[in-house]
Every structure is written in C-alpha cells, then in structure tokens.
Design a protein around this motif. Structure first.
Motif, PDB file in Angstrom:
ATOM      1  N   LYS A 259       1.411  17.363  40.414  1.00  0.00           N
ATOM      2  CA  LYS A 259       0.219  16.811  41.055  1.00  0.00           C
ATOM      3  C   LYS A 259      -0.653  15.975  40.107  1.00  0.00           C
ATOM      4  N   PHE A 260      -0.823  16.456  38.882  1.00  0.00           N
ATOM      5  CA  PHE A 260      -1.745  15.754  37.994  1.00  0.00           C
ATOM      6  C   PHE A 260      -1.090  14.545  37.342  1.00  0.00           C
ATOM      7  N   GLY A 261       0.208  14.604  37.098  1.00  0.00           N
ATOM      8  CA  GLY A 261       0.929  13.418  36.661  1.00  0.00           C
ATOM      9  C   GLY A 261       0.833  12.323  37.719  1.00  0.00           C
ATOM     10  N   GLU A 262       0.959  12.724  38.987  1.00  0.00           N
ATOM     11  CA  GLU A 262       0.855  11.765  40.093  1.00  0.00           C
ATOM     12  C   GLU A 262      -0.484  11.040  40.087  1.00  0.00           C
ATOM     13  N   ARG A 263      -1.520  11.768  39.653  1.00  0.00           N
ATOM     14  CA  ARG A 263      -2.867  11.186  39.692  1.00  0.00           C
ATOM     15  C   ARG A 263      -2.967   9.922  38.838  1.00  0.00           C
ATOM     16  N   TRP A 264      -2.238   9.868  37.721  1.00  0.00           N
ATOM     17  CA  TRP A 264      -2.270   8.653  36.895  1.00  0.00           C
ATOM     18  C   TRP A 264      -1.853   7.446  37.730  1.00  0.00           C
TER      19      TRP A 264
ATOM     20  N   HIS B 271      -0.109  16.953  29.207  1.00  0.00           N
ATOM     21  CA  HIS B 271       0.393  17.931  28.234  1.00  0.00           C
ATOM     22  C   HIS B 271       0.771  19.219  28.969  1.00  0.00           C
ATOM     23  N   SER B 272      -0.216  19.845  29.641  1.00  0.00           N
ATOM     24  CA  SER B 272       0.075  21.016  30.459  1.00  0.00           C
ATOM     25  C   SER B 272      -0.152  20.619  31.918  1.00  0.00           C
ATOM     26  N   GLU B 273       0.941  20.577  32.685  1.00  0.00           N
ATOM     27  CA  GLU B 273       0.848  20.185  34.110  1.00  0.00           C
ATOM     28  C   GLU B 273       0.475  21.434  34.917  1.00  0.00           C
ATOM     29  N   THR B 274      -0.760  21.465  35.385  1.00  0.00           N
ATOM     30  CA  THR B 274      -1.324  22.666  35.997  1.00  0.00           C
ATOM     31  C   THR B 274      -0.685  23.030  37.333  1.00  0.00           C
ATOM     32  N   SER B 275      -0.209  22.030  38.073  1.00  0.00           N
ATOM     33  CA  SER B 275       0.356  22.327  39.392  1.00  0.00           C
ATOM     34  C   SER B 275       1.691  23.055  39.285  1.00  0.00           C
TER      35      SER B 275
ATOM     36  N   SER C 154     -14.442  20.133  31.201  1.00  0.00           N
ATOM     37  CA  SER C 154     -15.118  21.312  30.642  1.00  0.00           C
ATOM     38  C   SER C 154     -14.732  22.644  31.276  1.00  0.00           C
ATOM     39  N   GLN C 155     -14.148  22.627  32.490  1.00  0.00           N
ATOM     40  CA  GLN C 155     -14.009  23.886  33.243  1.00  0.00           C
ATOM     41  C   GLN C 155     -12.683  24.617  33.052  1.00  0.00           C
ATOM     42  N   LYS C 156     -11.910  24.205  32.049  1.00  0.00           N
ATOM     43  CA  LYS C 156     -10.610  24.868  31.874  1.00  0.00           C
ATOM     44  C   LYS C 156     -10.581  25.524  30.494  1.00  0.00           C
ATOM     45  N   GLY C 157      -9.848  24.938  29.554  1.00  0.00           N
ATOM     46  CA  GLY C 157      -9.800  25.547  28.219  1.00  0.00           C
ATOM     47  C   GLY C 157     -11.165  25.652  27.557  1.00  0.00           C
TER      48      GLY C 157
ATOM     49  N   LEU D 226      -2.822  11.279  26.836  1.00  0.00           N
ATOM     50  CA  LEU D 226      -2.395  12.577  27.357  1.00  0.00           C
ATOM     51  C   LEU D 226      -3.540  13.301  28.039  1.00  0.00           C
ATOM     52  N   ASP D 227      -3.256  13.785  29.239  1.00  0.00           N
ATOM     53  CA  ASP D 227      -4.169  14.680  29.947  1.00  0.00           C
ATOM     54  C   ASP D 227      -3.942  16.073  29.354  1.00  0.00           C
ATOM     55  N   ALA D 228      -4.975  16.555  28.610  1.00  0.00           N
ATOM     56  CA  ALA D 228      -4.872  17.877  27.964  1.00  0.00           C
ATOM     57  C   ALA D 228      -5.881  18.828  28.596  1.00  0.00           C
ATOM     58  N   ILE D 229      -6.157  18.617  29.883  1.00  0.00           N
ATOM     59  CA  ILE D 229      -7.244  19.355  30.532  1.00  0.00           C
ATOM     60  C   ILE D 229      -6.962  20.856  30.552  1.00  0.00           C
ATOM     61  N   THR D 230      -5.689  21.250  30.741  1.00  0.00           N
ATOM     62  CA  THR D 230      -5.399  22.693  30.636  1.00  0.00           C
ATOM     63  C   THR D 230      -4.575  23.023  29.387  1.00  0.00           C
ATOM     64  N   SER D 231      -4.625  22.167  28.381  1.00  0.00           N
ATOM     65  CA  SER D 231      -3.950  22.559  27.133  1.00  0.00           C
ATOM     66  C   SER D 231      -4.901  22.616  25.952  1.00  0.00           C
TER      67      SER D 231
ATOM     68  N   ALA E 277     -18.817  14.013  34.253  1.00  0.00           N
ATOM     69  CA  ALA E 277     -17.786  13.870  35.286  1.00  0.00           C
ATOM     70  C   ALA E 277     -16.878  15.087  35.245  1.00  0.00           C
ATOM     71  N   SER E 278     -16.072  15.264  36.275  1.00  0.00           N
ATOM     72  CA  SER E 278     -14.990  16.239  36.167  1.00  0.00           C
ATOM     73  C   SER E 278     -13.851  15.562  35.406  1.00  0.00           C
ATOM     74  N   GLY E 279     -12.789  16.297  35.139  1.00  0.00           N
ATOM     75  CA  GLY E 279     -11.703  15.779  34.306  1.00  0.00           C
ATOM     76  C   GLY E 279     -11.136  14.450  34.775  1.00  0.00           C
ATOM     77  N   SER E 280     -11.061  14.276  36.075  1.00  0.00           N
ATOM     78  CA  SER E 280     -10.484  13.032  36.605  1.00  0.00           C
ATOM     79  C   SER E 280     -11.283  11.802  36.180  1.00  0.00           C
ATOM     80  N   GLY E 281     -12.581  11.981  35.927  1.00  0.00           N
ATOM     81  CA  GLY E 281     -13.409  10.865  35.449  1.00  0.00           C
ATOM     82  C   GLY E 281     -12.903  10.358  34.109  1.00  0.00           C
ATOM     83  N   ALA E 282     -12.501  11.280  33.232  1.00  0.00           N
ATOM     84  CA  ALA E 282     -11.975  10.865  31.931  1.00  0.00           C
ATOM     85  C   ALA E 282     -10.617  10.189  32.096  1.00  0.00           C
ATOM     86  N   MET E 283      -9.842  10.644  33.093  1.00  0.00           N
ATOM     87  CA  MET E 283      -8.549   9.980  33.354  1.00  0.00           C
ATOM     88  C   MET E 283      -8.797   8.535  33.795  1.00  0.00           C
ATOM     89  N   GLU E 284      -9.720   8.374  34.752  1.00  0.00           N
ATOM     90  CA  GLU E 284     -10.025   7.037  35.256  1.00  0.00           C
ATOM     91  C   GLU E 284     -10.584   6.158  34.133  1.00  0.00           C
TER      92      GLU E 284
HETATM   93  C1  LIG Z   1      -7.990  20.271  36.582  1.00  0.00           C
HETATM   94  C2  LIG Z   1      -7.109  19.193  36.091  1.00  0.00           C
HETATM   95  C3  LIG Z   1      -7.466  17.835  36.165  1.00  0.00           C
HETATM   96  C4  LIG Z   1      -8.767  17.291  36.620  1.00  0.00           C
HETATM   97  O1  LIG Z   1      -9.314  17.796  37.682  1.00  0.00           O
HETATM   98  P1  LIG Z   1     -10.869  17.654  37.997  1.00  0.00           P
HETATM   99  O2  LIG Z   1     -10.930  18.385  39.273  1.00  0.00           O
HETATM  100  O3  LIG Z   1     -11.179  16.223  38.114  1.00  0.00           O
HETATM  101  O4  LIG Z   1     -11.604  18.296  36.858  1.00  0.00           O
HETATM  102  C5  LIG Z   1      -6.600  16.906  35.656  1.00  0.00           C
HETATM  103  N1  LIG Z   1      -5.442  17.260  35.084  1.00  0.00           N
HETATM  104  C6  LIG Z   1      -5.075  18.540  34.970  1.00  0.00           C
HETATM  105  C7  LIG Z   1      -3.786  18.850  34.289  1.00  0.00           C
HETATM  106  C8  LIG Z   1      -5.893  19.547  35.467  1.00  0.00           C
HETATM  107  O5  LIG Z   1      -5.524  20.823  35.337  1.00  0.00           O
END
Ligand SMILES: *Cc1c(COP(=O)(O)O)cnc(C)c1O
Length: 370
Positions: free
Chosen positions: A105-110, A154-158, A206-209, A181-186, A78-85
């Motif tokens: 933006k990513f905090g909102e996703r929760w 952890h790191s809010e990408t937006s 997988s596509q960030k750090g 904790l969403d650590a996708i960009t940390s 999955a992409s990162g959001s799959g792990a959040m879900e």
């Molecule tokens: C990229 C990112 C996500 C997940 O995005 P996907 O497009 O589902 O991989 C979630 N949280 C943060 C902080 C991100 O940077």
C-alpha cells in the motif's frame, strides 16, 4: 505501558469489562509513553521566541543523530504522507522520470503522488509480502537513463516487510541516481545509517517509531543531497523545502510549526538517546522475534518473506476470520490491532510493536490472541 485514550471510549456501556485501559498494538499511531504525554502537556510557547528556537534547533540536531547524518533534517507540519509528497515535488525536475518500488500500500502511494503531479514514473512491483530484488532495480536503472530518482519503502507497513535499504542505496549511488526511502515505520526500529549507507533522502512521520501523536513529518537530506532540491521544478509552495532549509539555522520553520509535537518528538529522541540507538534496535529485534515465534506457535502464519521488526502481519489458522479476531481483541480485551488493507482485508491481522513496547507487552497481546 503508559498509554491512554479515555477508557470510556472503548468500553461498552452497561457491560462489565475485564480491562481498564485500552491498549494499542497498531502499526501507527502507536502508544504514547507517559514521558511524552507530559512533554505534550506543557503550555506551548510562541514559536517566534528564543525559548522555542532553542528547542527547535535541539530537536532537529537530535533528529540528525537518529538518522546518523551530517546533513539536515527538516520538520513539516503534516502526517507522513506530507513528507512523501514534499520529497516528490522537490526532487523531480521537469523531463525526468521517477522509479517507484511497489510491494504494498505505501509503495503504491509514491506512484499516486507522481500521478497527481503528472510526473512520469515507472514501477517495479513485487507480490505483497516480498522484498524488492535489488538486481531488478539495477537492471531498470541501467536500461532507462531518464530515471533520476528512485522512491522506495524501508519497512512496508501494509505487509510488515523489510526491504534492503543498503542494497538499494548501493545500486542508486553506483548509478548516480537519487534514492528516497520511506522510513516511517523503520526509523527508531531498524538501523538506517543514512550517510554510511548512502541514502540520499529519508522521510518519516511522528506517530510510528517516534512514539508521538501524528502531525510532524520529516525529510532528512544527506549532506551531498542538500542541493538536490534546487533548480527548476513543478509548482511547490507549502512543500517547498528550500524555505524550510533557509529557516532552519535560525531555529525557525517557514510556516507555523506543530509546536507541542516538537516537544513530544524531542522527548522521544531523549528517550532513545538514553537507551542508546543500538539498544533500541536490539529491543525491537527481540520483540519482533518474540511475536513471530509466539504467533506461529499458536497456529498463525507469517505473511512476509522478509519480516520487519516494527509490525507483524499474520494470516489466521484455517477457518478463522481475521476480522472477527480483530473485533474480539478490541471488544473483549481492550486491545486494538490492525486488519489487512485492500485485498488482504479479512485475511490478515497486523500487530504493531514499534516504540516503547517491552516483552511484557508482547505477553499481553500474544496471550489475548491465543
Ligand atoms: C503510516 C505510513 C505512512 C504515512 O501515513 P500518514 O497517514 O500520512 O502518516 C507512509 N508510509 C508508511 C510505510 C507508513 O507506515
């Protein structure tokens, strides 16, 4: 730096260009180092073979090393959001409330995920670019015993903002609540020693750090949090982490894994082990500082009050349209950066520098920006 989508994909036909390879300075996906591209180019074995089981076990062990946990790291296709879900559906018991920490933006996703599953949730919101004050989380938890689980970033990408993971973990541990904790960009950028700091669950992609193509998401469960996914829950099938846990000791996943990406992430982890985790973090610290200093020296303003080292969010000098700069960097310099999201669209430029970037890469992007 070794990257490379095909050059033809960004060159304007019939126009002379001054670059021969497009460069990604985006906050994900990031540039993929040559070593990882080579790992990806292997003929993938079938996943139900001993050869692959060994690789799968080694990669999940190395992920434990990266998270600094004695618990278990589960890989999902999955992409990162799959792990959040997955973490929401596996942790939220009926009748319990979530607390979502929102500063972008990513905090909102929760909250959006909780809403989709009709899970009741509270939020603590801060203006974009600010970190969540731990004291407010403590106050909320003390006031509302129905909150079982806190979902943060952890790191809010937006907004390129780093939140106080250690402080949040101290607050939730003391109150016997679960912290996700969403650590996708940390992860692989900032220190986040899961067991030492007491973070129950950490999710990544997988596509960030991790410097790989998108397609693997991970959920890391601290040793004391392994049982937190058990018990009565709402519907769960593909995201049922009990299945992933059951299969992991055999070196298998519940469903077909993203085989080639497992090799890519394995190579990324090998690179980090060679460099050393403390050096990986120190390099990102220096690069983050260099981008912030250089950009401010040429008139840009930092957006975040608590800047992360994975991505830098900048507001343009007055009279400059950030979207036009994003376009110009891409078309004239072959450099892709990101603009702002939602209300920051057109008003912000975000430069990603997580992964295998080094100082000479930073000269490139700052030189072009100047
Ligand atoms: C990229 C990112 C996500 C997940 O995005 P996907 O497009 O589902 O991989 C979630 N949280 C943060 C902080 C991100 O940077």
């Amino acid at each position: 730096m070794p990257v490379t989508p095909p050059v033809s994909a960004t060159q304007t036909s019939g126009t002379a260009t001054t670059f021969t390879r497009p460069r990604l300075f985006t906050p994900g996906p990031v540039e993929i180092p040559a070593r990882i591209l080579r790992a990806l180019s292997q003929i993938p074995p079938h996943h139900r073979t001993d050869v692959f089981r060994e690789v799968y076990k080694r990669v999940s062990e190395d992920l434990r090393w990266l998270h600094q946990t004695q618990g278990e790291v589960l890989m999902l296709a999955a992409s990162g959001s799959g792990a959040m879900e997955a973490s929401v559906v596996n942790l939220m018991a009926p009748g319990k409330k979530a607390l979502c920490l929102v500063g972008g933006k990513f905090g909102e996703r929760w909250g959006s995920i909780c809403k989709a599953y009709a899970i009741p949730f509270e939020t603590i919101e801060v203006p974009w670019g600010h970190a969540i004050p731990v004291a407010e989380v403590e106050k909320k938890l003390d006031a509302d015993p129905a909150v079982s689980t806190v979902f943060g970033t952890h790191s809010e990408t937006s907004t390129a903002t780093l939140h106080d993971a250690q402080g949040l973990a101290r607050a939730t541990r003391a109150r016997k609540r679960v912290l996700v904790l969403d650590a996708i960009t940390s992860l692989g950028v900032h220190a986040l020693p899961q067991d030492e700091w007491g973070v129950d669950v950490v999710v990544t992609g997988s596509q960030k750090g991790l410097m790989s193509p998108p397609g693997i998401a991970t959920v890391s469960l601290a040793p004391w949090a392994l049982e937190a996914i058990e018990g009565e829950r709402g519907p769960r099938f593909y995201w049922d982490l009990r299945k992933a846990r059951k299969n992991l000791p055999m070196g298998e996943s519940a469903f077909t894994p993203a085989v080639s990406l497992v090799y890519a992430v394995g190579e990324a982890l090998a690179m980090m082990k060679e460099e050393g985790l403390a050096s990986v973090h120190a390099r990102h610290r220096r690069l983050g500082a260099a981008v912030r200093a250089g950009a401010q020296a040429i008139g840009w303003t930092l957006f975040s009050k608590s800047p992360a080292d994975s991505v830098t969010a900048l507001e343009p000098p007055s009279g400059v349209d950030a979207s036009a700069v994003v376009k110009r960097l891409r078309e004239t310099h072959g450099i892709t950066v990101a603009g702002g999201q939602d209300h920051t669209k057109g008003k912000m430029l975000r430069i990603g520098h997580m992964g295998a970037y080094d100082l000479s890469d930073i000269y490139v992007v700052l030189g072009a920006l100047e």
